[in-house]
Motif scaffolding. Structure first.
Motif, mmCIF file in Angstrom:
data_model
loop_
_atom_site.group_PDB
_atom_site.id
_atom_site.type_symbol
_atom_site.label_atom_id
_atom_site.label_comp_id
_atom_site.label_asym_id
_atom_site.label_seq_id
_atom_site.Cartn_x
_atom_site.Cartn_y
_atom_site.Cartn_z
ATOM 1 N N GLN A 17 0.789 -1.328 -0.016
ATOM 2 C CA GLN A 17 -0.356 -0.247 0.124
ATOM 3 C C GLN A 17 0.747 1.732 -0.260
ATOM 4 O O GLN A 17 1.037 2.446 -0.740
ATOM 5 C CB GLN A 17 -1.170 -0.044 1.078
ATOM 6 N N LYS A 18 2.034 1.351 1.137
ATOM 7 C CA LYS A 18 2.905 2.891 1.391
ATOM 8 C C LYS A 18 3.802 2.473 -0.320
ATOM 9 O O LYS A 18 3.836 3.624 -0.884
ATOM 10 C CB LYS A 18 3.962 2.162 1.755
ATOM 11 N N ILE A 19 4.672 1.646 -1.025
ATOM 12 C CA ILE A 19 4.746 1.032 -2.368
ATOM 13 C C ILE A 19 3.910 2.339 -3.273
ATOM 14 O O ILE A 19 3.759 3.019 -4.328
ATOM 15 C CB ILE A 19 5.304 0.406 -3.055
ATOM 16 N N ALA A 20 2.634 1.728 -3.332
ATOM 17 C CA ALA A 20 1.828 1.955 -4.231
ATOM 18 C C ALA A 20 1.100 3.190 -4.453
ATOM 19 O O ALA A 20 1.162 4.220 -5.361
ATOM 20 C CB ALA A 20 0.370 0.983 -4.092
ATOM 21 N N LYS A 21 0.880 4.324 -2.671
ATOM 22 C CA LYS A 21 0.352 5.132 -2.929
ATOM 23 C C LYS A 21 1.789 6.392 -3.478
ATOM 24 O O LYS A 21 1.794 7.407 -3.898
ATOM 25 C CB LYS A 21 0.520 5.982 -1.087
ATOM 26 N N GLN A 22 3.439 6.144 -2.989
ATOM 27 C CA GLN A 22 4.211 6.424 -3.836
ATOM 28 C C GLN A 22 4.701 6.035 -5.169
ATOM 29 O O GLN A 22 4.595 7.594 -5.665
ATOM 30 C CB GLN A 22 6.021 5.994 -3.387
ATOM 31 N N GLU A 23 4.119 5.196 -5.665
ATOM 32 C CA GLU A 23 4.038 5.409 -6.949
ATOM 33 C C GLU A 23 2.687 6.489 -7.433
ATOM 34 O O GLU A 23 2.517 5.496 -8.672
ATOM 35 C CB GLU A 23 4.467 3.795 -7.680
ATOM 36 N N ASN A 24 1.703 6.743 -7.061
ATOM 37 C CA ASN A 24 0.187 7.235 -8.007
ATOM 38 C C ASN A 24 -0.280 6.208 -8.291
ATOM 39 O O ASN A 24 -0.971 6.207 -9.301
ATOM 40 C CB ASN A 24 0.861 8.714 -8.130
ATOM 41 N N VAL A 25 -0.543 4.684 -7.848
ATOM 42 C CA VAL A 25 -1.726 3.591 -8.242
ATOM 43 C C VAL A 25 -2.216 3.244 -7.592
ATOM 44 O O VAL A 25 -1.957 3.984 -5.711
ATOM 45 C CB VAL A 25 -0.557 2.570 -8.478
ATOM 46 N N VAL A 26 -3.433 2.486 -7.260
ATOM 47 C CA VAL A 26 -4.434 1.957 -6.821
ATOM 48 C C VAL A 26 -4.360 0.871 -6.244
ATOM 49 O O VAL A 26 -3.497 -0.064 -7.322
ATOM 50 C CB VAL A 26 -5.001 2.235 -7.558
ATOM 51 N N PHE A 27 -3.860 0.662 -5.223
ATOM 52 C CA PHE A 27 -3.867 -0.372 -3.933
ATOM 53 C C PHE A 27 -5.532 -1.076 -3.865
ATOM 54 O O PHE A 27 -6.235 -0.786 -3.179
ATOM 55 C CB PHE A 27 -3.161 -0.227 -2.470
ATOM 56 N N LEU A 28 -6.237 -1.661 -4.660
ATOM 57 C CA LEU A 28 -6.970 -3.114 -4.746
ATOM 58 C C LEU A 28 -6.689 -3.600 -3.053
ATOM 59 O O LEU A 28 -5.886 -4.788 -2.913
ATOM 60 C CB LEU A 28 -7.556 -3.626 -5.937
ATOM 61 N N ASP A 29 -7.391 -3.980 -1.986
ATOM 62 C CA ASP A 29 -7.659 -4.650 -0.940
ATOM 63 C C ASP A 29 -9.026 -5.230 -1.108
ATOM 64 O O ASP A 29 -9.104 -5.849 -0.165
ATOM 65 C CB ASP A 29 -7.973 -3.440 0.198
ATOM 66 N N ALA A 30 -8.545 -6.632 -1.841
ATOM 67 C CA ALA A 30 -9.299 -6.942 -2.218
ATOM 68 C C ALA A 30 -9.868 -8.822 -1.062
ATOM 69 O O ALA A 30 -10.793 -9.043 -0.896
ATOM 70 C CB ALA A 30 -8.948 -8.117 -3.038
ATOM 71 N N ALA A 31 -8.405 -8.039 0.111
ATOM 72 C CA ALA A 31 -9.140 -8.996 1.424
ATOM 73 C C ALA A 31 -9.642 -8.338 2.628
ATOM 74 O O ALA A 31 -10.756 -9.193 3.085
ATOM 75 C CB ALA A 31 -7.185 -8.926 2.456
ATOM 76 N N ASP A 61 -16.615 -10.655 -6.896
ATOM 77 C CA ASP A 61 -17.634 -9.506 -6.973
ATOM 78 C C ASP A 61 -16.286 -8.185 -6.364
ATOM 79 O O ASP A 61 -16.865 -6.870 -7.524
ATOM 80 C CB ASP A 61 -18.850 -9.735 -6.613
ATOM 81 N N TYR A 62 -15.441 -8.064 -5.509
ATOM 82 C CA TYR A 62 -15.164 -7.001 -6.051
ATOM 83 C C TYR A 62 -13.786 -6.395 -6.859
ATOM 84 O O TYR A 62 -14.575 -4.855 -6.918
ATOM 85 C CB TYR A 62 -14.076 -7.559 -4.074
ATOM 86 N N LEU A 63 -13.221 -6.942 -7.468
ATOM 87 C CA LEU A 63 -12.665 -6.442 -8.127
ATOM 88 C C LEU A 63 -13.576 -5.842 -9.181
ATOM 89 O O LEU A 63 -12.960 -4.639 -9.961
ATOM 90 C CB LEU A 63 -11.825 -7.171 -9.087
ATOM 91 N N LYS A 64 -14.593 -6.223 -9.540
ATOM 92 C CA LYS A 64 -15.615 -5.218 -10.698
ATOM 93 C C LYS A 64 -16.660 -4.391 -10.077
ATOM 94 O O LYS A 64 -16.525 -3.515 -10.820
ATOM 95 C CB LYS A 64 -17.020 -6.713 -11.126
ATOM 96 N N THR A 65 -16.292 -4.228 -8.896
ATOM 97 C CA THR A 65 -16.576 -2.831 -8.180
ATOM 98 C C THR A 65 -15.359 -2.046 -8.042
ATOM 99 O O THR A 65 -16.189 -0.609 -7.288
ATOM 100 C CB THR A 65 -17.744 -3.768 -7.239
ATOM 101 N N HIS A 66 -14.839 -2.140 -8.172
ATOM 102 C CA HIS A 66 -13.268 -1.793 -7.602
ATOM 103 C C HIS A 66 -12.450 -0.946 -8.494
ATOM 104 O O HIS A 66 -11.256 -0.879 -8.073
ATOM 105 C CB HIS A 66 -12.904 -2.001 -5.945
ATOM 106 N N THR A 67 -13.070 -1.387 -9.383
ATOM 107 C CA THR A 67 -12.199 -1.046 -10.420
ATOM 108 C C THR A 67 -12.841 -0.059 -11.767
ATOM 109 O O THR A 67 -14.559 -0.517 -11.799
ATOM 110 C CB THR A 67 -11.469 -2.421 -11.129
ATOM 111 N N GLU A 68 -12.113 0.058 -12.927
ATOM 112 C CA GLU A 68 -13.350 0.792 -14.145
ATOM 113 C C GLU A 68 -13.034 0.023 -15.311
ATOM 114 O O GLU A 68 -12.407 -1.051 -15.319
ATOM 115 C CB GLU A 68 -12.260 2.335 -14.450
#
Length: 68
Positions: A17-31, A61-68
């Motif tokens: 999550q920290k790396i994703a934020k630094q790289e300005n990318v979305v982290f999907l917490d499928a857990a 379902d989580y991935l479908k509702t949290h991605t474009e």
């Protein structure tokens, strides 16, 4: 397992999550879709690792509702 356990998974996800934020990318917490209190429920898997079809559907379902 000393290698694969909930504490390590949580720690790894925090780093990712920290790396994703630094790289300005979305982290999907499928857990969020498949865990109960940060732990994979026993009924979610036959071996404690690989999701059964019901939990694969929850994950998808989580991935479908949290991605474009």
């Amino acid at each position: 397992s000393s290698i694969y356990n909930n504490n390590k998974i949580v720690s790894y996800n925090q780093v990712i999550q920290k790396i994703a934020k630094q790289e300005n990318v979305v982290f999907l917490d499928a857990a969020q879709a498949i865990s109960a209190g940060g732990v994979l429920p026993e009924e979610a898997s036959m071996d404690g690792v690989h999701l059964n079809s019901e939990y694969c559907a929850k994950w998808c379902d989580y991935l479908k509702t949290h991605t474009e």
